[in-house]
Design a protein around this motif. Structure first.
Motif, PDB file in Angstrom:
ATOM      1  N   LEU A 118       0.945  -1.297   0.103  1.00  0.00           N
ATOM      2  CA  LEU A 118       0.313   0.250   0.144  1.00  0.00           C
ATOM      3  C   LEU A 118       1.387   0.972   0.117  1.00  0.00           C
ATOM      4  O   LEU A 118       0.500   2.052  -0.692  1.00  0.00           O
ATOM      5  N   LEU A 119       1.961   0.920   0.751  1.00  0.00           N
ATOM      6  CA  LEU A 119       2.636   2.483   1.044  1.00  0.00           C
ATOM      7  C   LEU A 119       3.170   2.673  -0.659  1.00  0.00           C
ATOM      8  O   LEU A 119       3.618   3.697  -0.623  1.00  0.00           O
ATOM      9  N   THR A 120       3.941   1.446  -1.430  1.00  0.00           N
ATOM     10  CA  THR A 120       4.432   1.804  -2.503  1.00  0.00           C
ATOM     11  C   THR A 120       3.442   2.460  -3.418  1.00  0.00           C
ATOM     12  O   THR A 120       3.958   3.040  -4.519  1.00  0.00           O
ATOM     13  N   ILE A 121       2.053   2.086  -3.423  1.00  0.00           N
ATOM     14  CA  ILE A 121       1.590   2.414  -4.460  1.00  0.00           C
ATOM     15  C   ILE A 121       1.004   3.663  -4.113  1.00  0.00           C
ATOM     16  O   ILE A 121       1.471   4.815  -4.622  1.00  0.00           O
ATOM     17  N   SER A 126       1.880   9.773  -6.606  1.00  0.00           N
ATOM     18  CA  SER A 126       2.332  10.847  -5.674  1.00  0.00           C
ATOM     19  C   SER A 126       2.905  11.362  -7.437  1.00  0.00           C
ATOM     20  O   SER A 126       3.159  10.527  -8.029  1.00  0.00           O
ATOM     21  N   LYS A 127       2.323  13.206  -8.161  1.00  0.00           N
ATOM     22  CA  LYS A 127       2.633  13.374  -8.654  1.00  0.00           C
ATOM     23  C   LYS A 127       4.468  14.163  -8.632  1.00  0.00           C
ATOM     24  O   LYS A 127       4.561  14.453  -9.183  1.00  0.00           O
ATOM     25  N   LEU A 133      10.675   8.643  -5.809  1.00  0.00           N
ATOM     26  CA  LEU A 133      11.392   7.932  -6.041  1.00  0.00           C
ATOM     27  C   LEU A 133      11.424   7.162  -4.440  1.00  0.00           C
ATOM     28  O   LEU A 133      12.350   5.785  -4.147  1.00  0.00           O
ATOM     29  N   LEU A 134      10.662   7.305  -3.793  1.00  0.00           N
ATOM     30  CA  LEU A 134      10.279   6.857  -2.311  1.00  0.00           C
ATOM     31  C   LEU A 134       9.964   5.478  -2.336  1.00  0.00           C
ATOM     32  O   LEU A 134      10.725   4.579  -1.465  1.00  0.00           O
ATOM     33  N   SER A 135      10.085   5.223  -3.153  1.00  0.00           N
ATOM     34  CA  SER A 135       9.247   4.059  -3.835  1.00  0.00           C
ATOM     35  C   SER A 135      10.007   2.520  -3.738  1.00  0.00           C
ATOM     36  O   SER A 135       9.446   1.806  -3.531  1.00  0.00           O
ATOM     37  N   ILE A 136      11.190   3.288  -4.308  1.00  0.00           N
ATOM     38  CA  ILE A 136      12.173   1.711  -4.109  1.00  0.00           C
ATOM     39  C   ILE A 136      12.458   1.807  -2.904  1.00  0.00           C
ATOM     40  O   ILE A 136      12.695   0.480  -2.588  1.00  0.00           O
TER      41      ILE A 136
END
Length: 296
Positions: A118-121, A126-127, A133-136
């Protein structure tokens, strides 16, 4: 045949008869059977029953993962949704730490997996580029903890708290991200198309072809991850992918997901929080029952 209607709805549309509430019921029933199987495995002579219960339990995870992604898609406030799942994850993590160190029960954290997906999604949607990039970071965490899990199993040395290891490991994380990637891309394509053909997107989403394609994409996500893992197991048998053959029964979840109606069904605060609370409560209940059985 397409013109035949029942209750003002085309007959072919009625194949999508499983709403979100029913999917949740299927998930908790199969999850309960799975956990009964885990506790039953400690009783001699129950191997056949354990195998059946654990295989039925494989149905649960893809459905829960899908419902989390649907929740992220339709919630009015994604941050509140993330916080709600985060609070539940924290409660489960503390409970599992107690189980591991006080009761010597090792259990991996499915809520942590759901939270990370969920956090990754949310980060990916985000725009802002720097937020994307934080999704890594969740992926890096899953890779590290999956590696720790593999090491601990091979060495029979459990130095890292199992509550901090997301259940279903990298396999589960990739399945969730693939579900999101397929459906998000599909919805974005339709959004652009709706602007050109002057048909509201909400109206398109009510159509048979939309539900058929969307549900099929979710099922395809499950199948692709399963096939990849089975392929790795076949080509590189020396790589110890624990439980990959048993886990392949997760594809049975597609039977139910395919008939998803894209409707909520029963929804209220009691039902909503009841599903959250069911996870720790049912585990505690099953544990107490098997403790009583062992005493008798």
């Amino acid at each position: 045949m397409d013109n035949v209607q029942i209750n003002n709805k085309p007959l072919k549309d009625r194949i999508f008869c499983i709403n979100s509430f029913v999917l949740k019921l299927i998930a908790i029933i199969t999850m309960t059977l799975d956990h009964i199987g885990i506790f039953l495995s400690f009783i001699p002579g129950t191997q056949e029953a354990v195998s059946i219960l654990r295989l039925l339990g494989r149905i649960c995870f893809p459905i829960i993962l899908f419902l989390i992604i649907e929740g992220a898609k339709y919630t009015k406030n994604q941050n509140k949704y993330l916080i709600r799942i985060g609070i539940m994850t924290a409660i489960i993590t503390v409970a599992q730490l107690i189980m591991q160190y006080a009761l010597r029960i090792i259990a991996y954290n499915i809520f942590l997996q759901l939270f990370l997906v969920l956090l990754t999604i949310i980060l990916l949607k985000s725009k802002k580029i720097w937020v994307k990039l934080l999704s890594i970071l969740p992926l890096i965490y899953v890779i590290i903890t999956t590696s720790i899990y593999v090491y601990q199993i091979n060495m029979s040395s459990y130095f890292f708290p199992s509550a901090l290891i997301p259940d279903y490991f990298l396999y589960g994380y990739l399945m969730g991200i693939l579900m999101f990637a397929f459906t998000y891309t599909f919805d974005n394509y339709l959004k652009k198309k709706s602007d050109t053909i002057d048909i509201p997107l909400d109206e398109i989403k009510e159509q048979y072809n939309y539900k058929l394609t969307y549900n099929s994409l979710i099922c395809l996500s499950v199948i692709i991850i399963e096939v990849i893992y089975l392929f790795i197991k076949y080509v590189f048998p020396f790589i110890n992918l624990f439980g990959v053959l048993q886990q392949s029964y997760s594809m049975l979840a597609c039977i139910f997901i395919f008939f998803y109606s894209h409707s909520l069904g029963i929804k209220n605060k009691i039902v909503q929080y009841g599903f959250y609370l069911y996870y720790p409560v049912h585990i505690a209940f099953i544990y107490l029952i098997f403790q009583l059985i062992s005493i008798l």
